[in-house]
Design a protein around this motif. Structure first.
Motif, PDB file in Angstrom:
ATOM      1  N   LYS A  78      47.977  42.595  29.595  1.00 49.52           N
ATOM      2  CA  LYS A  78      48.648  43.848  29.926  1.00 49.52           C
ATOM      3  C   LYS A  78      47.663  45.020  29.909  1.00 49.52           C
ATOM      4  O   LYS A  78      47.895  46.043  30.540  1.00 49.52           O
ATOM      5  CB  LYS A  78      49.796  44.147  28.952  1.00 49.52           C
ATOM      6  N   PHE A  79      46.592  44.868  29.175  1.00 42.43           N
ATOM      7  CA  PHE A  79      45.584  45.915  29.031  1.00 42.43           C
ATOM      8  C   PHE A  79      44.358  45.656  29.905  1.00 42.43           C
ATOM      9  O   PHE A  79      43.711  46.586  30.353  1.00 42.43           O
ATOM     10  CB  PHE A  79      45.160  46.025  27.565  1.00 42.43           C
ATOM     11  N   LYS A  80      44.040  44.401  30.103  1.00 44.47           N
ATOM     12  CA  LYS A  80      42.893  43.970  30.913  1.00 44.47           C
ATOM     13  C   LYS A  80      43.423  42.947  31.912  1.00 44.47           C
ATOM     14  O   LYS A  80      43.485  41.747  31.639  1.00 44.47           O
ATOM     15  CB  LYS A  80      41.816  43.322  30.042  1.00 44.47           C
ATOM     16  N   SER A  81      43.833  43.421  33.087  1.00 43.76           N
ATOM     17  CA  SER A  81      44.551  42.526  34.001  1.00 43.76           C
ATOM     18  C   SER A  81      43.667  41.437  34.617  1.00 43.76           C
ATOM     19  O   SER A  81      44.183  40.530  35.258  1.00 43.76           O
ATOM     20  CB  SER A  81      45.273  43.320  35.098  1.00 43.76           C
ATOM     21  N   ARG A  82      42.376  41.478  34.384  1.00 47.77           N
ATOM     22  CA  ARG A  82      41.532  40.383  34.872  1.00 47.77           C
ATOM     23  C   ARG A  82      41.925  39.059  34.214  1.00 47.77           C
ATOM     24  O   ARG A  82      41.573  37.995  34.700  1.00 47.77           O
ATOM     25  CB  ARG A  82      40.053  40.703  34.657  1.00 47.77           C
ATOM     26  N   TYR A  83      42.683  39.133  33.123  1.00 46.03           N
ATOM     27  CA  TYR A  83      43.153  37.928  32.436  1.00 46.03           C
ATOM     28  C   TYR A  83      44.549  37.508  32.888  1.00 46.03           C
ATOM     29  O   TYR A  83      45.082  36.519  32.388  1.00 46.03           O
ATOM     30  CB  TYR A  83      43.152  38.137  30.920  1.00 46.03           C
ATOM     31  N   ASP A  84      45.159  38.269  33.785  1.00 48.93           N
ATOM     32  CA  ASP A  84      46.526  37.979  34.217  1.00 48.93           C
ATOM     33  C   ASP A  84      46.514  37.168  35.511  1.00 48.93           C
ATOM     34  O   ASP A  84      46.631  37.698  36.609  1.00 48.93           O
ATOM     35  CB  ASP A  84      47.310  39.275  34.408  1.00 48.93           C
ATOM     36  N   LYS A  85      46.392  35.873  35.364  1.00 51.74           N
ATOM     37  CA  LYS A  85      46.378  34.958  36.514  1.00 51.74           C
ATOM     38  C   LYS A  85      47.802  34.631  36.979  1.00 51.74           C
ATOM     39  O   LYS A  85      48.023  34.365  38.146  1.00 51.74           O
ATOM     40  CB  LYS A  85      45.658  33.653  36.159  1.00 51.74           C
ATOM     41  N   ILE A  86      48.765  34.664  36.060  1.00 56.63           N
ATOM     42  CA  ILE A  86      50.134  34.273  36.391  1.00 56.63           C
ATOM     43  C   ILE A  86      50.755  35.251  37.383  1.00 56.63           C
ATOM     44  O   ILE A  86      51.338  34.850  38.381  1.00 56.63           O
ATOM     45  CB  ILE A  86      50.998  34.162  35.119  1.00 56.63           C
ATOM     46  N   GLU A  87      50.649  36.544  37.113  1.00 53.85           N
ATOM     47  CA  GLU A  87      51.231  37.556  38.005  1.00 53.85           C
ATOM     48  C   GLU A  87      50.225  38.017  39.060  1.00 53.85           C
ATOM     49  O   GLU A  87      50.478  38.971  39.791  1.00 53.85           O
ATOM     50  CB  GLU A  87      51.755  38.744  37.202  1.00 53.85           C
ATOM     51  N   ARG A  88      49.065  37.416  39.064  1.00 51.37           N
ATOM     52  CA  ARG A  88      47.997  37.703  40.042  1.00 51.37           C
ATOM     53  C   ARG A  88      47.486  39.142  39.970  1.00 51.37           C
ATOM     54  O   ARG A  88      47.063  39.709  40.971  1.00 51.37           O
ATOM     55  CB  ARG A  88      48.466  37.370  41.451  1.00 51.37           C
ATOM     56  N   LYS A  89      47.530  39.704  38.786  1.00 47.10           N
ATOM     57  CA  LYS A  89      47.013  41.058  38.618  1.00 47.10           C
ATOM     58  C   LYS A  89      45.509  41.050  38.372  1.00 47.10           C
ATOM     59  O   LYS A  89      44.909  42.080  38.090  1.00 47.10           O
ATOM     60  CB  LYS A  89      47.732  41.762  37.471  1.00 47.10           C
ATOM     61  N   HIS A  91      43.455  40.353  40.702  1.00 47.43           N
ATOM     62  CA  HIS A  91      42.832  40.759  41.967  1.00 47.43           C
ATOM     63  C   HIS A  91      43.756  41.727  42.724  1.00 47.43           C
ATOM     64  O   HIS A  91      44.373  41.397  43.713  1.00 47.43           O
ATOM     65  CB  HIS A  91      42.459  39.546  42.823  1.00 47.43           C
ATOM     66  N   LEU A  92      43.797  42.957  42.200  1.00 47.86           N
ATOM     67  CA  LEU A  92      44.633  44.004  42.776  1.00 47.86           C
ATOM     68  C   LEU A  92      43.868  44.777  43.839  1.00 47.86           C
ATOM     69  O   LEU A  92      42.651  44.654  43.971  1.00 47.86           O
ATOM     70  CB  LEU A  92      45.088  44.962  41.678  1.00 47.86           C
ATOM     71  N   GLY A  93      44.579  45.601  44.544  1.00 50.76           N
ATOM     72  CA  GLY A  93      43.967  46.507  45.510  1.00 50.76           C
ATOM     73  C   GLY A  93      43.860  45.920  46.900  1.00 50.76           C
ATOM     74  O   GLY A  93      44.069  44.728  47.124  1.00 50.76           O
ATOM     75  N   LYS A  94      43.503  46.786  47.813  1.00 55.18           N
ATOM     76  CA  LYS A  94      43.408  46.428  49.229  1.00 55.18           C
ATOM     77  C   LYS A  94      42.444  45.265  49.455  1.00 55.18           C
ATOM     78  O   LYS A  94      42.711  44.369  50.246  1.00 55.18           O
ATOM     79  CB  LYS A  94      42.964  47.655  50.019  1.00 55.18           C
ATOM     80  N   ASP A  95      41.325  45.278  48.745  1.00 56.67           N
ATOM     81  CA  ASP A  95      40.322  44.220  48.906  1.00 56.67           C
ATOM     82  C   ASP A  95      40.394  43.174  47.796  1.00 56.67           C
ATOM     83  O   ASP A  95      39.469  42.363  47.652  1.00 56.67           O
ATOM     84  CB  ASP A  95      38.920  44.837  48.964  1.00 56.67           C
ATOM     85  N   PHE A  96      41.457  43.219  46.990  1.00 49.53           N
ATOM     86  CA  PHE A  96      41.678  42.256  45.899  1.00 49.53           C
ATOM     87  C   PHE A  96      40.529  42.242  44.892  1.00 49.53           C
ATOM     88  O   PHE A  96      40.232  41.214  44.288  1.00 49.53           O
ATOM     89  CB  PHE A  96      41.916  40.847  46.451  1.00 49.53           C
ATOM     90  N   ASP A  97      39.896  43.388  44.685  1.00 50.35           N
ATOM     91  CA  ASP A  97      38.761  43.461  43.774  1.00 50.35           C
ATOM     92  C   ASP A  97      38.972  44.480  42.646  1.00 50.35           C
ATOM     93  O   ASP A  97      38.025  44.931  42.026  1.00 50.35           O
ATOM     94  CB  ASP A  97      37.482  43.798  44.551  1.00 50.35           C
ATOM     95  N   GLN A  98      40.231  44.832  42.384  1.00 56.73           N
ATOM     96  CA  GLN A  98      40.528  45.814  41.346  1.00 56.73           C
ATOM     97  C   GLN A  98      41.365  45.174  40.244  1.00 56.73           C
ATOM     98  O   GLN A  98      42.086  44.201  40.483  1.00 56.73           O
ATOM     99  CB  GLN A  98      41.273  47.006  41.937  1.00 56.73           C
ATOM    100  N   THR A  99      41.280  45.755  39.060  1.00 56.20           N
ATOM    101  CA  THR A  99      42.083  45.307  37.929  1.00 56.20           C
ATOM    102  C   THR A  99      42.495  46.527  37.106  1.00 56.20           C
ATOM    103  O   THR A  99      41.934  47.606  37.260  1.00 56.20           O
ATOM    104  CB  THR A  99      41.311  44.331  37.012  1.00 56.20           C
ATOM    105  N   ILE A 100      43.453  46.324  36.243  1.00 56.28           N
ATOM    106  CA  ILE A 100      43.838  47.336  35.262  1.00 56.28           C
ATOM    107  C   ILE A 100      42.907  47.154  34.073  1.00 56.28           C
ATOM    108  O   ILE A 100      42.693  46.034  33.607  1.00 56.28           O
ATOM    109  CB  ILE A 100      45.311  47.146  34.842  1.00 56.28           C
TER     110      ILE A 100
END
Length: 186
Positions: A78-89, A91-100
């Motif tokens: 929830k704090f470091k979304s690079r660890y959120d594989k289940i909800e696919r968070k 790889h956020l953003g237009k180019d799928f290269d962003q995280t929370i």
């Protein structure tokens, strides 16, 4: 002027989202996440299950920082979304290269500031988690009107209603056949 933040958070109108699987509830929440008057957190999580199983809470006398460290550890995605594989968070953003990437040290300071010397109970800690999260994101808590908790599963609704008796409930469902297909495919 330092207002009592927790008292303000207790005045917010509570709302919770209940759903069956694969209904788009995370998408719905993402549409309101940045609304200036709605206090949210990163997706759904079962706070009451955490509270009931917390080692700190079970000890009956816990330190604030120990509690919040335990919460962060159990919910790091929830704090470091690079660890959120289940909800696919991861790889956020237009180019799928962003995280929370929430500043955890600042989050803990804000949590402690909100709790202050208030009772360490489930309701106060839940509101302080949401408030600290919003503060780290740079949101103005004085503008918040609604506390929106994505409870997701109905099995903790009674506990949430005990803490927030005036809560409004949003329920989402999906055709069970599409739900099964989506579950199998994803």
């Amino acid at each position: 002027i330092n207002i009592n933040i927790l008292n303000h958070l207790k005045t917010l109108k509570p709302c919770t989202l209940l759903t069956t699987g694969r209904t788009g509830s995370d998408f719905l929440q993402s549409l309101i996440d940045s609304h200036s008057q709605i206090l949210t957190f990163n997706g759904h999580f079962d706070y009451y299950e955490f509270w009931e199983n917390s080692l700190c809470v079970k000890s009956n006398t816990f330190e604030v920082y120990d509690f919040i460290d335990e919460f962060i550890g159990k919910n790091i995605e929830k704090f470091k979304s690079r660890y959120d594989k289940i909800e696919r968070k991861d790889h956020l953003g237009k180019d799928f290269d962003q995280t929370i990437d929430i500043d955890i040290i600042e989050f803990k300071k804000k949590f402690k500031q909100i709790i202050g010397d208030k009772e360490l109970n489930a309701k106060n800690c839940l509101l302080a988690i949401y408030g600290a999260y919003a503060m780290v994101l740079g949101q103005d808590l004085s503008n918040k009107k609604v506390f929106f908790h994505h409870l997701h599963h109905h099995n903790r609704l009674d506990r949430f209603i005990n803490d927030f008796p005036s809560t409004k409930i949003i329920s989402m469902s999906r055709d069970p056949r599409a739900n099964i297909v989506s579950g199998v495919l994803h």
